[in-house]
Design an enzyme around this catalytic site. Structure first.
Site, mmCIF file in Angstrom:
data_model
loop_
_atom_site.group_PDB
_atom_site.id
_atom_site.type_symbol
_atom_site.label_atom_id
_atom_site.label_comp_id
_atom_site.label_asym_id
_atom_site.label_seq_id
_atom_site.Cartn_x
_atom_site.Cartn_y
_atom_site.Cartn_z
ATOM 1 N N HIS A 114 3.704 -5.363 -4.495
ATOM 2 C CA HIS A 114 2.330 -4.945 -4.794
ATOM 3 C C HIS A 114 1.913 -3.837 -3.838
ATOM 4 O O HIS A 114 1.355 -2.834 -4.249
ATOM 5 C CB HIS A 114 1.372 -6.124 -4.688
ATOM 6 C CG HIS A 114 -0.012 -5.812 -5.154
ATOM 7 N ND1 HIS A 114 -0.944 -6.782 -5.424
ATOM 8 C CD2 HIS A 114 -0.655 -4.633 -5.393
ATOM 9 C CE1 HIS A 114 -2.087 -6.222 -5.807
ATOM 10 N NE2 HIS A 114 -1.936 -4.923 -5.794
ATOM 11 N N GLU A 167 -1.474 3.497 -4.151
ATOM 12 C CA GLU A 167 -1.034 2.813 -2.931
ATOM 13 C C GLU A 167 -0.908 3.782 -1.764
ATOM 14 O O GLU A 167 -1.247 3.440 -0.629
ATOM 15 C CB GLU A 167 0.291 2.099 -3.188
ATOM 16 C CG GLU A 167 0.199 0.929 -4.153
ATOM 17 C CD GLU A 167 -0.707 -0.181 -3.659
ATOM 18 O OE1 GLU A 167 -0.704 -0.478 -2.450
ATOM 19 O OE2 GLU A 167 -1.440 -0.764 -4.474
ATOM 20 N N HIS A 171 -3.603 3.126 1.089
ATOM 21 C CA HIS A 171 -2.976 2.393 2.195
ATOM 22 C C HIS A 171 -1.978 3.222 2.992
ATOM 23 O O HIS A 171 -1.920 3.133 4.216
ATOM 24 C CB HIS A 171 -2.270 1.152 1.649
ATOM 25 C CG HIS A 171 -3.164 0.253 0.857
ATOM 26 N ND1 HIS A 171 -4.190 -0.469 1.427
ATOM 27 C CD2 HIS A 171 -3.201 -0.031 -0.476
ATOM 28 C CE1 HIS A 171 -4.821 -1.170 0.490
ATOM 29 N NE2 HIS A 171 -4.243 -0.922 -0.667
#
Length: 325
Positions: A114, A167, A171
């Site tokens: 994930h 992502e 992040h």
């Protein structure tokens, strides 16, 4: 003539009663068995009732990727490496949006990535730390095949690049604080490295935990601690319509030096530390309920826009009898 009317009304009422009063939970689009324990625990009080799944990932929705970069402090303490069980993810989406397509991995018992989320202790985030570090898919060409295997977007190949972009922007730009993750390629390569090293299906299998089984949260926790020696964070999605908790994600924590550490002190959405004999489990799963580890996406329940209760059929029948007399 009057008796014929009565007979017609009676037949019509019986037909409506048998068809429209059938419980929705007894009707499915598939004969496929889900092998779920019929004695699953009732909804715990600390979960709210919902039509579908109530939880949002700590990663929130992929739709937030256009959100402006946060101006908060971008320092962080640990990295949360999250593996998801695709069957539960697909069920989540399907219940939320029945026409949502979902591409499960061809391999069985195959957990996918994930994300890798830099996180402050006792907080969530930071995120969107560097808007100048734009996503360039060309930089991932050396590992693209591996990413499509281990880090796919389950919504299909057409949206996989969008997931990677999200992502990285949310992040990866924060993970850049450490040299080992200071580029797009390094960030995604590290995810693949951890996924190949920490094969969750094998870890669970070693403790006889397989898909299509019901297990306690403690059993899942003990299996991971036995294999890795560190405390994970275990996440479930609760289906309030059917009273079943599904194993959704398992998260491992790493230091800035990329060493595996306990997830103690890490705030992860609605997960909380729960004391049990022999340790503390970080989880959002109900500690006293069985957790289902599904092998197949449960069949979709037909949704009816209306039901005619039996008592209303009886009242209608009485009215029609009076009307035709």
């Amino acid at each position: 003539m009057r008796s014929q009317r009565f007979l017609f009304v009676a037949i019509l009422a019986c037909f409506l009663a048998t068809i429209k009063c059938t419980p929705l939970s007894d009707i499915s689009d598939s004969d496929e068995s889900t092998s779920v324990d019929e004695k699953a625990q009732k909804r715990p009080d600390d979960y709210s009732e919902f039509d579908g799944f109530p939880f949002r990932d700590d990663d929130e929705s992929l739709l937030d990727s256009s959100r402006e970069m946060s101006v908060e402090d971008h320092n962080w303490d640990v990295l949360i490496f999250t593996q998801q069980w695709p069957v539960t993810t697909c069920y989540h989406w399907r219940e939320d949006k029945p026409d949502q397509e979902c591409s499960l991995p061809q391999k069985k018992e195959f957990w996918t990535i994930h994300g890798i989320w830099p996180t402050k202790l006792n907080q969530i985030g930071p995120s969107f730390c560097n808007n100048s570090a734009t996503f360039d898919p060309n930089k991932l060409h050396p590992i693209e095949d591996q990413l499509e295997t281990f880090w796919p977007d389950l919504k299909g190949m057409d949206s996989t690049e969008w997931l990677w972009r999200h992502e990285w922007q949310k992040h990866g730009t924060c993970a850049m604080l450490v040299e080992e993750l200071d580029s797009e390629l390094k960030y995604f390569e590290q995810g693949i490295t951890w996924r190949e090293k920490y094969i969750m299906s094998r870890i669970l299998d070693a403790s006889d935990i397989h898909p299509d089984s019901n297990n306690t949260v403690a059993a899942i926790y003990n299996a991971i601690v036995k294999a890795l020696g560190k405390n994970p964070s275990i996440h479930c999605l609760y289906d309030g319509k059917h009273g079943i908790s599904y194993l959704s994600e398992i998260r491992l924590c790493f230091s800035k030096s990329l060493e595996l550490i306990d997830c103690d002190g890490v705030k992860q959405g609605d997960a909380v530390p729960v004391g049990v004999p022999g340790g503390t489990i970080i989880t959002n799963c109900h500690i006293g309920s069985l957790v289902h580890y599904p092998s197949l996406v449960p069949p979709l329940q037909r949704k009816s826009h209306w039901k005619l209760p039996l008592v209303n059929v009886y009242k209608l029948l009485q009215f029609l009898m009076w009307f035709t007399l």
